[in-house]
Scaffold this motif. Sequence first.
Motif, PDB file in Angstrom:
ATOM      1  N   PHE A 108       0.821  -1.213   0.000  1.00 19.09           N
ATOM      2  CA  PHE A 108       0.000   0.000   0.000  1.00 19.09           C
ATOM      3  C   PHE A 108       0.851   1.258   0.000  1.00 19.09           C
ATOM      4  O   PHE A 108       0.497   2.257  -0.621  1.00 19.09           O
ATOM      5  CB  PHE A 108      -0.957   0.012   1.187  1.00 19.09           C
ATOM      6  CG  PHE A 108      -2.141  -0.890   1.004  1.00 19.09           C
ATOM      7  CD1 PHE A 108      -2.910  -0.841  -0.139  1.00 19.09           C
ATOM      8  CD2 PHE A 108      -2.467  -1.803   1.981  1.00 19.09           C
ATOM      9  CE1 PHE A 108      -3.995  -1.676  -0.313  1.00 19.09           C
ATOM     10  CE2 PHE A 108      -3.547  -2.651   1.819  1.00 19.09           C
ATOM     11  CZ  PHE A 108      -4.317  -2.590   0.666  1.00 19.09           C
ATOM     12  N   SER A 109       1.976   1.233   0.701  1.00 22.85           N
ATOM     13  CA  SER A 109       2.827   2.426   0.715  1.00 22.85           C
ATOM     14  C   SER A 109       3.467   2.690  -0.642  1.00 22.85           C
ATOM     15  O   SER A 109       3.768   3.827  -0.977  1.00 22.85           O
ATOM     16  CB  SER A 109       3.908   2.295   1.788  1.00 22.85           C
ATOM     17  OG  SER A 109       4.865   1.319   1.405  1.00 22.85           O
ATOM     18  N   LEU A 110       3.655   1.645  -1.438  1.00 22.85           N
ATOM     19  CA  LEU A 110       4.221   1.823  -2.773  1.00 22.85           C
ATOM     20  C   LEU A 110       3.172   2.219  -3.806  1.00 22.85           C
ATOM     21  O   LEU A 110       3.443   2.982  -4.720  1.00 22.85           O
ATOM     22  CB  LEU A 110       4.908   0.529  -3.223  1.00 22.85           C
ATOM     23  CG  LEU A 110       6.141   0.115  -2.434  1.00 22.85           C
ATOM     24  CD1 LEU A 110       6.618  -1.250  -2.884  1.00 22.85           C
ATOM     25  CD2 LEU A 110       7.235   1.151  -2.577  1.00 22.85           C
ATOM     26  N   VAL A 111       1.957   1.696  -3.645  1.00 22.52           N
ATOM     27  CA  VAL A 111       0.909   1.905  -4.650  1.00 22.52           C
ATOM     28  C   VAL A 111       0.195   3.236  -4.465  1.00 22.52           C
ATOM     29  O   VAL A 111      -0.086   3.933  -5.440  1.00 22.52           O
ATOM     30  CB  VAL A 111      -0.105   0.739  -4.600  1.00 22.52           C
ATOM     31  CG1 VAL A 111      -1.312   1.016  -5.466  1.00 22.52           C
ATOM     32  CG2 VAL A 111       0.566  -0.551  -5.018  1.00 22.52           C
ATOM     33  N   LEU A 112      -0.096   3.599  -3.242  1.00 25.09           N
ATOM     34  CA  LEU A 112      -0.867   4.814  -2.987  1.00 25.09           C
ATOM     35  C   LEU A 112       0.022   6.051  -3.074  1.00 25.09           C
ATOM     36  O   LEU A 112       1.212   6.005  -2.760  1.00 25.09           O
ATOM     37  CB  LEU A 112      -1.528   4.733  -1.615  1.00 25.09           C
ATOM     38  CG  LEU A 112      -2.561   3.625  -1.470  1.00 25.09           C
ATOM     39  CD1 LEU A 112      -3.069   3.560  -0.046  1.00 25.09           C
ATOM     40  CD2 LEU A 112      -3.725   3.834  -2.424  1.00 25.09           C
ATOM     41  N   PRO A 113      -0.548   7.184  -3.459  1.00 25.97           N
ATOM     42  CA  PRO A 113       0.249   8.420  -3.527  1.00 25.97           C
ATOM     43  C   PRO A 113       0.622   8.887  -2.116  1.00 25.97           C
ATOM     44  O   PRO A 113      -0.008   8.492  -1.138  1.00 25.97           O
ATOM     45  CB  PRO A 113      -0.695   9.413  -4.207  1.00 25.97           C
ATOM     46  CG  PRO A 113      -2.057   8.877  -4.002  1.00 25.97           C
ATOM     47  CD  PRO A 113      -1.924   7.388  -3.894  1.00 25.97           C
ATOM     48  N   PRO A 114       1.633   9.727  -2.007  1.00 31.76           N
ATOM     49  CA  PRO A 114       2.020  10.236  -0.688  1.00 31.76           C
ATOM     50  C   PRO A 114       0.855  10.985  -0.037  1.00 31.76           C
ATOM     51  O   PRO A 114       0.055  11.623  -0.722  1.00 31.76           O
ATOM     52  CB  PRO A 114       3.180  11.194  -0.971  1.00 31.76           C
ATOM     53  CG  PRO A 114       3.642  10.855  -2.338  1.00 31.76           C
ATOM     54  CD  PRO A 114       2.498  10.227  -3.060  1.00 31.76           C
TER      55      PRO A 114
END
Length: 131
Positions: A108-114
């Motif tokens: 999720f931390s890689l896929v979702l935007p900051p």
Amino acid sequence: MLSSLRDRVVPDHQRRTLEELEEDLDLSAGDIRAKQSAFWSMLFLSAVIAAGGVLTDSTATVIGAMIVAPLSTPIMGIALGAVQRRRSTAALFVGAGGLLVVALGALFSLVLPPPTTCCRTARSPAAHRPV
């Protein structure tokens, strides 16, 4: 003396037999398919909730994910196996569950935007001025 104390703390009608405890706490006994599918689906939902809470900086959401997580059953299974001095598969469920949650959080931390671009809160400029 100990038996009278035990009778007062846990009355007979509230006690469970060893077979009942094993049926409830062992995810590889009884209705295996239903127990394991409920465990993995609740753990997946808990990981999604926790990832959302971490990415949006919401402590309450992360605590809610901890409440949803079904890890207490295998942990109690580990304790039951330790008391009986036998190996149980509960430790495998706890370890695999922990790996699943960490992997989902990383995904999720890689896929979702900051969070700075998608979750900005509307605060007044006065709130950021030094006093």
